[in-house]
Design an enzyme around this catalytic site. Structure first.
Site, PDB file in Angstrom:
ATOM      1  N   GLY A   1       0.809  -1.204   0.000  1.00 54.76           N
ATOM      2  CA  GLY A   1       0.000   0.000   0.000  1.00 54.76           C
ATOM      3  C   GLY A   1       0.845   1.258   0.000  1.00 54.76           C
ATOM      4  CB  ILE A   2       4.424   1.883   0.572  1.00 58.20           C
ATOM      5  CG1 ILE A   2       4.261   1.373   2.005  1.00 58.20           C
ATOM      6  CG2 ILE A   2       5.401   3.049   0.508  1.00 58.20           C
ATOM      7  CD1 ILE A   2       3.799   2.397   2.993  1.00 58.20           C
ATOM      8  CG  HIS A   3       6.267   1.570  -3.648  1.00 54.38           C
ATOM      9  ND1 HIS A   3       6.622   0.757  -2.604  1.00 54.38           N
ATOM     10  CD2 HIS A   3       7.287   2.445  -3.795  1.00 54.38           C
ATOM     11  CE1 HIS A   3       7.807   1.108  -2.164  1.00 54.38           C
ATOM     12  NE2 HIS A   3       8.233   2.125  -2.866  1.00 54.38           N
TER      13      HIS A   3
ATOM     14  CG  ASP B   1       9.758  -1.376  -0.876  1.00 56.18           C
ATOM     15  OD1 ASP B   1       8.947  -1.689   0.017  1.00 56.18           O
ATOM     16  OD2 ASP B   1       9.938  -0.208  -1.231  1.00 56.18           O
TER      17      ASP B   1
ATOM     18  CG  LEU C   1       9.082   5.284  -0.154  1.00 57.95           C
ATOM     19  CD1 LEU C   1       8.373   5.179   1.196  1.00 57.95           C
ATOM     20  CD2 LEU C   1       8.170   4.785  -1.258  1.00 57.95           C
TER      21      LEU C   1
ATOM     22  N   GLY D   1      11.641   3.246   1.589  1.00 58.01           N
ATOM     23  CA  GLY D   1      11.101   1.904   1.388  1.00 58.01           C
ATOM     24  C   GLY D   1      10.017   1.627   2.400  1.00 58.01           C
TER      25      GLY D   1
END
Length: 145
Positions: free
Chosen positions: A3-5, A27, A61, A63
């Site tokens: 849900g980060i990238h 990652d 960011l 990671g």
């Protein structure tokens, strides 16, 4: 599937359009498991907040700190796929893509016998490498006791 990238909507689209080729990756960086706060990773200072790490003092960011089992759970919850489908996206599909499915990605006879035992919430209870138990959660009650 941290849900980060990518937005969770993108996960749903990926699953619905080509579930048999979907591959889950994380990652997760070296700060994974260290908890929220500032940490030195080599010569770089990163700040962890929740599941995201940024270069300290910036919004850049660095990671995520999301584990693979969390990625599997996130993929299930946000795509609507089954546990079997999500696990295949984390195991079988990557091995096929990397052309090493003769050794990894399944528990077929003659494969490496690297696997995890998870509970219904996708928490890791035990990890096996080459068939040997290398990690056992204190919550695990089973044939290893």
């Amino acid at each position: 599937s941290s849900g980060i990238h990518a937005e969770y909507g993108a996960l749903r689209i990926a699953h619905r359009t080509n579930a048999q080729c979907a591959v889950l990756v994380t990652d997760a960086m070296a700060a994974m498991g260290l908890g929220d706060g500032s940490h030195c990773i080599g010569s770089q200072s990163v700040t962890v907040a929740g599941k995201k790490a940024v270069i300290s003092g910036t919004d850049t960011l660095a990671g995520s700190v999301v584990t693979m089992n969390s990625c599997v759970e996130n993929f299930m919850r946000n795509s609507g796929c089954t546990l079997v489908e999500a696990v295949n996206c984390a195991t079988k599909h990557p091995a096929e893509l990397l052309k090493c499915s003769d050794l990894y990605g399944t528990l077929d006879f003659g494969t490496a016998a690297d696997f995890v035992i998870i509970d219904s919430d996708v928490n890791v209870l035990a990890t096996f490498i080459g068939g040997d138990c290398v990690y056992k959660s204190t919550n695990f009650v089973g044939f290893l006791d």
